[in-house]
Design a protein around this motif. Structure first.
Motif, PDB file in Angstrom:
ATOM      1  N   ILE A 150       0.868  -1.183   0.000  1.00 20.10           N
ATOM      2  CA  ILE A 150       0.000   0.000   0.000  1.00 20.10           C
ATOM      3  C   ILE A 150       0.900   1.227   0.000  1.00 20.10           C
ATOM      4  O   ILE A 150       1.878   1.295   0.745  1.00 20.10           O
ATOM      5  CB  ILE A 150      -0.897   0.047   1.252  1.00 20.10           C
ATOM      6  N   ILE A 151       0.576   2.208  -0.856  1.00 23.41           N
ATOM      7  CA  ILE A 151       1.252   3.496  -0.783  1.00 23.41           C
ATOM      8  C   ILE A 151       0.272   4.493  -0.173  1.00 23.41           C
ATOM      9  O   ILE A 151      -0.916   4.485  -0.487  1.00 23.41           O
ATOM     10  CB  ILE A 151       1.772   3.978  -2.152  1.00 23.41           C
ATOM     11  N   THR A 152       0.778   5.338   0.736  1.00 20.57           N
ATOM     12  CA  THR A 152      -0.123   6.216   1.486  1.00 20.57           C
ATOM     13  C   THR A 152       0.390   7.656   1.553  1.00 20.57           C
ATOM     14  O   THR A 152       1.586   7.910   1.479  1.00 20.57           O
ATOM     15  CB  THR A 152      -0.297   5.719   2.932  1.00 20.57           C
ATOM     16  N   PHE A 153      -0.567   8.554   1.704  1.00 26.54           N
ATOM     17  CA  PHE A 153      -0.309   9.937   2.092  1.00 26.54           C
ATOM     18  C   PHE A 153      -1.608  10.503   2.672  1.00 26.54           C
ATOM     19  O   PHE A 153      -2.611  10.625   1.970  1.00 26.54           O
ATOM     20  CB  PHE A 153       0.153  10.797   0.913  1.00 26.54           C
ATOM     21  N   ASP A 202       4.940   5.178   2.736  1.00 30.93           N
ATOM     22  CA  ASP A 202       4.244   6.428   3.055  1.00 30.93           C
ATOM     23  C   ASP A 202       5.060   7.640   2.598  1.00 30.93           C
ATOM     24  O   ASP A 202       6.275   7.680   2.770  1.00 30.93           O
ATOM     25  CB  ASP A 202       4.011   6.516   4.563  1.00 30.93           C
ATOM     26  N   SER A 203       4.354   8.619   2.013  1.00 29.16           N
ATOM     27  CA  SER A 203       5.010   9.822   1.492  1.00 29.16           C
ATOM     28  C   SER A 203       5.027  10.927   2.548  1.00 29.16           C
ATOM     29  O   SER A 203       4.608  12.054   2.277  1.00 29.16           O
ATOM     30  CB  SER A 203       4.305  10.301   0.222  1.00 29.16           C
ATOM     31  N   TYR A 204       5.451  10.590   3.754  1.00 28.25           N
ATOM     32  CA  TYR A 204       5.554  11.540   4.859  1.00 28.25           C
ATOM     33  C   TYR A 204       4.205  12.213   5.148  1.00 28.25           C
ATOM     34  O   TYR A 204       4.074  13.436   5.048  1.00 28.25           O
ATOM     35  CB  TYR A 204       6.645  12.583   4.579  1.00 28.25           C
ATOM     36  N   SER A 205       3.236  11.402   5.517  1.00 29.25           N
ATOM     37  CA  SER A 205       1.903  11.905   5.858  1.00 29.25           C
ATOM     38  C   SER A 205       1.989  12.934   6.983  1.00 29.25           C
ATOM     39  O   SER A 205       2.807  12.813   7.902  1.00 29.25           O
ATOM     40  CB  SER A 205       0.995  10.748   6.294  1.00 29.25           C
ATOM     41  N   ILE A 255       7.668   2.086   5.591  1.00 27.12           N
ATOM     42  CA  ILE A 255       8.809   2.768   4.971  1.00 27.12           C
ATOM     43  C   ILE A 255       8.331   4.140   4.509  1.00 27.12           C
ATOM     44  O   ILE A 255       7.296   4.257   3.853  1.00 27.12           O
ATOM     45  CB  ILE A 255       9.348   1.991   3.746  1.00 27.12           C
ATOM     46  N   GLN A 256       9.085   5.167   4.839  1.00 29.05           N
ATOM     47  CA  GLN A 256       8.742   6.501   4.354  1.00 29.05           C
ATOM     48  C   GLN A 256       9.675   6.888   3.217  1.00 29.05           C
ATOM     49  O   GLN A 256      10.897   6.774   3.319  1.00 29.05           O
ATOM     50  CB  GLN A 256       8.802   7.524   5.485  1.00 29.05           C
ATOM     51  N   LYS A 257       9.063   7.340   2.121  1.00 28.48           N
ATOM     52  CA  LYS A 257       9.820   7.694   0.913  1.00 28.48           C
ATOM     53  C   LYS A 257       9.160   8.902   0.261  1.00 28.48           C
ATOM     54  O   LYS A 257       7.934   8.922   0.088  1.00 28.48           O
ATOM     55  CB  LYS A 257       9.841   6.511  -0.061  1.00 28.48           C
ATOM     56  N   GLN A 258       9.961   9.861  -0.095  1.00 25.51           N
ATOM     57  CA  GLN A 258       9.436  11.066  -0.736  1.00 25.51           C
ATOM     58  C   GLN A 258       8.716  10.708  -2.033  1.00 25.51           C
ATOM     59  O   GLN A 258       9.230   9.943  -2.850  1.00 25.51           O
ATOM     60  CB  GLN A 258      10.572  12.046  -1.032  1.00 25.51           C
ATOM     61  N   PHE A 259       7.520  11.268  -2.234  1.00 26.76           N
ATOM     62  CA  PHE A 259       6.731  10.963  -3.429  1.00 26.76           C
ATOM     63  C   PHE A 259       7.288  11.709  -4.635  1.00 26.76           C
ATOM     64  O   PHE A 259       7.507  12.924  -4.592  1.00 26.76           O
ATOM     65  CB  PHE A 259       5.270  11.364  -3.200  1.00 26.76           C
ATOM     66  N   ILE A 260       7.507  10.973  -5.717  1.00 24.87           N
ATOM     67  CA  ILE A 260       7.904  11.553  -7.002  1.00 24.87           C
ATOM     68  C   ILE A 260       6.765  11.393  -7.999  1.00 24.87           C
ATOM     69  O   ILE A 260       6.285  12.349  -8.585  1.00 24.87           O
ATOM     70  CB  ILE A 260       9.191  10.893  -7.539  1.00 24.87           C
TER      71      ILE A 260
END
Length: 257
Positions: free
Chosen positions: A13-16, A39-42, A59-64
């Protein structure tokens, strides 16, 4: 794809900012052998909710863009079978059972479409282009990858056979007009950048014709009028996303001249 032993399943799952639905979603995927959240740093309580589940790898990863985020998540999975879902989707008991049965079948194929029931403000939307909505959600990692030429509305490239599951996902796409409008705006921006990445040239006439066509097609041909006011709203917002796409496309290209 012969099945000798019980297959393991990784749910991705990818989240924000998904605090509204994420708890009920996690509780509905208790059949997973591994759950990975990228997660894109919610900025809401999403990560706090997720940390309350000890079986989740967060895992937190900046969304591109959506494609790179999804492919990154796939690379983190330990198991070959992937179930990729959105934070606003929900599993019925019948769908859970079908998924487990499918990946352990000796006749399993490389990837499976799953139909979705589109929910508008917690009520089912029956038409407006969503009546045939299906998407790849279950697939073998060894045979599938998201194509990198799309930034949104990702396309899964499948090396092998595909099939369709019988049971449907419940898709709580949005709870308010403003929420969905913002979502469509963001999609429009990403699609504009996707066109530029592909080296496409803007056509001024399409900025007006394409949104009008989208609205009329979904409202008339795809029976949006049968959804009443809900249908008008959905068809308009989908057309609005197309308009934003071209507006941003022209803005970026003109700034480079």
């Amino acid at each position: 794809m012969n099945r000798i032993e019980e297959q393991k399943l990784s749910v991705l799952i990818i989240t924000f900012n998904e605090e509204r639905y994420i708890k009920s979603l996690i509780e509905s995927i208790d059949f997973a052998d591994e759950i990975i959240i990228v997660d894109s740093y919610s900025t809401d309580s999403t990560t706090e909710i997720l940390k309350s589940f000890p079986n989740i790898k967060l895992i937190q990863k900046q969304f591109i863009d959506y494609t790179s985020q999804r492919n990154f998540a796939i690379d983190q999975a330990k198991n070959d079978w992937i179930l990729f879902i959105d934070a606003d989707e929900y599993f019925t008991p019948k769908l859970k059972a079908e998924i487990i049965s499918t990946i352990n079948s000796k006749d399993a194929v490389s990837a499976y479409f799953i139909y979705r029931v589109f929910m508008f403000k917690n009520r089912k939307l029956r038409f407006s282009g969503w009546q045939s909505d299906k998407i790849f959600r279950l697939f073998s990692k060894a045979h599938c990858r998201y194509t990198e030429d799309r930034l949104v509305h990702e396309k899964l490239i499948v090396n092998g056979k595909t099939a369709v599951l019988k049971n449907k996902l419940i898709h709580y796409s949005f709870a308010s007009y403003s929420e969905y409008k913002m979502k469509m705006y963001k999609y429009g921006i990403l699609k504009a950048n996707e066109k530029i990445k592909k080296g496409q040239k803007p056509v001024r006439l399409l900025q007006f014709l394409h949104p009008v066509y989208t609205f009329l097609y979904q409202y008339l041909i795809r029976f949006g009028f049968l959804d009443g006011l809900k249908g008008i709203t959905i068809c308009y917002l989908n057309a609005y996303s197309i308009f934003i796409r071209y507006k941003e496309f022209f803005r970026i290209t003109s700034s480079k001249i």
